[in-house]
Design an enzyme around this catalytic site. Structure first.
Site, PDB file in Angstrom:
ATOM      1  N   GLY A 134     -36.968  31.656  58.618  1.00  0.00           N
ATOM      2  CA  GLY A 134     -36.826  30.204  58.508  1.00  0.00           C
ATOM      3  C   GLY A 134     -35.975  29.708  59.668  1.00  0.00           C
ATOM      4  O   GLY A 134     -35.827  30.383  60.685  1.00  0.00           O
ATOM      5  N   ILE A 136     -32.726  29.384  60.000  1.00  0.00           N
ATOM      6  CA  ILE A 136     -31.535  30.188  60.333  1.00  0.00           C
ATOM      7  C   ILE A 136     -31.970  31.516  60.951  1.00  0.00           C
ATOM      8  O   ILE A 136     -31.377  31.984  61.931  1.00  0.00           O
ATOM      9  CB  ILE A 136     -30.636  30.393  59.088  1.00  0.00           C
ATOM     10  CG1 ILE A 136     -30.162  29.036  58.552  1.00  0.00           C
ATOM     11  CG2 ILE A 136     -29.425  31.260  59.439  1.00  0.00           C
ATOM     12  CD1 ILE A 136     -29.403  29.093  57.228  1.00  0.00           C
ATOM     13  N   THR A 210     -25.877  37.092  55.316  1.00  0.00           N
ATOM     14  CA  THR A 210     -25.202  35.791  55.197  1.00  0.00           C
ATOM     15  C   THR A 210     -26.039  34.862  54.321  1.00  0.00           C
ATOM     16  O   THR A 210     -25.815  33.654  54.317  1.00  0.00           O
ATOM     17  CB  THR A 210     -25.022  35.128  56.580  1.00  0.00           C
ATOM     18  OG1 THR A 210     -26.297  35.122  57.240  1.00  0.00           O
ATOM     19  CG2 THR A 210     -23.987  35.843  57.422  1.00  0.00           C
ATOM     20  N   ARG A 212     -27.608  35.379  50.570  1.00  0.00           N
ATOM     21  CA  ARG A 212     -27.067  35.319  49.213  1.00  0.00           C
ATOM     22  C   ARG A 212     -26.880  36.739  48.694  1.00  0.00           C
ATOM     23  O   ARG A 212     -27.677  37.634  49.008  1.00  0.00           O
ATOM     24  CB  ARG A 212     -28.040  34.612  48.253  1.00  0.00           C
ATOM     25  CG  ARG A 212     -27.999  33.095  48.273  1.00  0.00           C
ATOM     26  CD  ARG A 212     -26.673  32.531  47.766  1.00  0.00           C
ATOM     27  NE  ARG A 212     -26.680  31.076  47.705  1.00  0.00           N
ATOM     28  CZ  ARG A 212     -26.401  30.254  48.726  1.00  0.00           C
ATOM     29  NH1 ARG A 212     -26.075  30.754  49.905  1.00  0.00           N
ATOM     30  NH2 ARG A 212     -26.431  28.937  48.563  1.00  0.00           N
ATOM     31  N   GLU A 241     -19.336  35.971  42.984  1.00  0.00           N
ATOM     32  CA  GLU A 241     -18.350  35.346  43.872  1.00  0.00           C
ATOM     33  C   GLU A 241     -17.393  34.486  43.042  1.00  0.00           C
ATOM     34  O   GLU A 241     -17.863  33.795  42.141  1.00  0.00           O
ATOM     35  CB  GLU A 241     -19.057  34.471  44.911  1.00  0.00           C
ATOM     36  CG  GLU A 241     -19.921  35.300  45.864  1.00  0.00           C
ATOM     37  CD  GLU A 241     -20.635  34.475  46.932  1.00  0.00           C
ATOM     38  OE1 GLU A 241     -20.443  33.248  46.977  1.00  0.00           O
ATOM     39  OE2 GLU A 241     -21.380  35.074  47.707  1.00  0.00           O
ATOM     40  N   HIS A 260     -18.034  34.078  51.921  1.00  0.00           N
ATOM     41  CA  HIS A 260     -19.098  33.059  51.897  1.00  0.00           C
ATOM     42  C   HIS A 260     -18.734  31.863  52.789  1.00  0.00           C
ATOM     43  O   HIS A 260     -18.620  30.731  52.316  1.00  0.00           O
ATOM     44  CB  HIS A 260     -19.386  32.593  50.461  1.00  0.00           C
ATOM     45  CG  HIS A 260     -20.752  31.970  50.310  1.00  0.00           C
ATOM     46  ND1 HIS A 260     -21.516  32.087  49.174  1.00  0.00           N
ATOM     47  CD2 HIS A 260     -21.503  31.224  51.167  1.00  0.00           C
ATOM     48  CE1 HIS A 260     -22.663  31.433  49.340  1.00  0.00           C
ATOM     49  NE2 HIS A 260     -22.666  30.896  50.554  1.00  0.00           N
TER      50      HIS A 260
HETATM   51  C1  GLV Z   1     -24.479  27.984  51.804  1.00  0.00           C
HETATM   52  O1  GLV Z   1     -24.550  29.107  51.442  1.00  0.00           O
HETATM   53  C2  GLV Z   1     -25.422  26.958  51.458  1.00  0.00           C
HETATM   54  O2  GLV Z   1     -26.371  27.242  50.703  1.00  0.00           O
HETATM   55  O3  GLV Z   1     -25.236  25.824  51.899  1.00  0.00           O
END
Ligand code: GLV
Length: 299
Positions: A134, A136, A210, A212, A241, A260
């Site tokens: 995607g 990111i 990074t 989930r 978390e 996170h």
């Molecule tokens: C961060 O993890 C988000 O989903 O904005």
């Protein structure tokens, strides 16, 4: 308007109490919005989350009730890719471990520069596998290109991006020196990197997550890291978390952990807050949210 100012997280009963009589909710990814909450607040008309991920929210339950859900995509793409690349470099070159070594007073004449001293793994010229191409994932690929990496990617839906070789997930795991996870957490991606998939990873590879917790099997990952089959990992997100102190990943020197903070720059968080506010204001004015996860509620 009720505003929770902390300290700390708002527990579910507190969220229910704060929401009594409210039309809408502006929430964070730490707030669970489930059927029980929706049943307790029948007058709720919209939810606007200051996050791109919405796995803390039962989207189907909102849609069934015709409640729009806003999120904040786009503005955190580069910031999150920066975090992923920072973890990749830190894990490859053992930066936190070296930092602790110096601060703990272990850098002595008897324990100093030598050919094998704190050697890590080369990033330049290595192969990076991107799980989830995607926005990111693509931003991660651009960073990798700057480091002269070869980039492979797997995406659930077919996707072609110049300079990136699309492969199956299995081939990606077999061929990559570094694997970086960028899929959203959903039923189809829960435990995507389970023990069997982790076993496919190249010996000496590095995993970065990074996206989930819940996508990677933490116990299987810890085993692979403890045995030395995987070289290192950089982990920003956890199944639970805040991460419990007894999570086995925390006991391993070859794991770099952060709490996170993928999108945590001042500017990006301000942009996310603006988007969450714009979504909420649109809903309060009876208009469609500009960034809506379940636009079918408007049809
Ligand atoms: C961060 O993890 C988000 O989903 O904005």
């Amino acid at each position: 308007m009720n505003v929770w100012m902390g300290p700390g997280l708002l527990p579910p009963a507190g969220l229910r109490a704060e929401l009594a009589g409210c039309q809408g909710l502006v929430c964070l990814l730490t707030d669970r919005v489930d059927r029980a909450l929706l049943d307790a607040v029948p007058g709720l008309e919209f939810v606007s989350s200051m996050s791109v991920g919405v796995d803390h929210i039962d989207v189907q339950a909102l849609s069934e009730r015709g409640i729009p859900l806003g999120n904040t995509p786009g503005v955190l793409v580069d910031t999150t890719a920066d975090t992923a690349f920072a973890l990749l470099l830190a894990a490859a070159r053992r930066v936190p471990e070296a930092d602790r070594f110096v601060r703990d007073g272990n850098w002595t004449a008897a324990n100093a520069w030598a050919p094998g001293f704190f050697t890590g793994k080369d990033v330049s010229g290595a192969t990076l596998g991107i799980v989830g191409l995607g926005q990111i994932g693509q931003a991660m690929a651009r960073r990798a290109a700057g480091f002269g990496m070869q980039v492979l990617a797997w995406n659930r839906a077919p996707r072609q991006v110049a300079g990136i070789e699309m492969v199956t997930l299995e081939e990606l795991l077999l061929r990559s020196d570094f694997v970086s996870v960028h899929v959203a957490l959903a039923p189809a991606t829960r435990n995507l990197l389970d023990a069997g998939k982790i076993a496919l990873m190249k010996p000496g590879a590095v995993l970065v997550n990074t996206a989930r917790g819940g996508i990677v099997d933490e116990l299987a990952l810890a085993d692979a890291l403890a045995s030395g089959r995987l070289a290192a990992a950089g982990i920003d997100v956890f199944e639970r978390e805040p991460v419990p102190a007894d999570n086995p990943l925390l006991a391993l020197p070859n794991v770099v952990v952060t709490p996170h903070i993928g999108s945590a720059t001042t500017l990006t968080r301000a942009r996310m807050a603006d988007m969450a506010a714009v979504n909420a204001i649109a809903a309060l004015q009876g208009q469609a949210m500009p960034c809506c996860v379940n636009p079918e509620v408007y049809r």
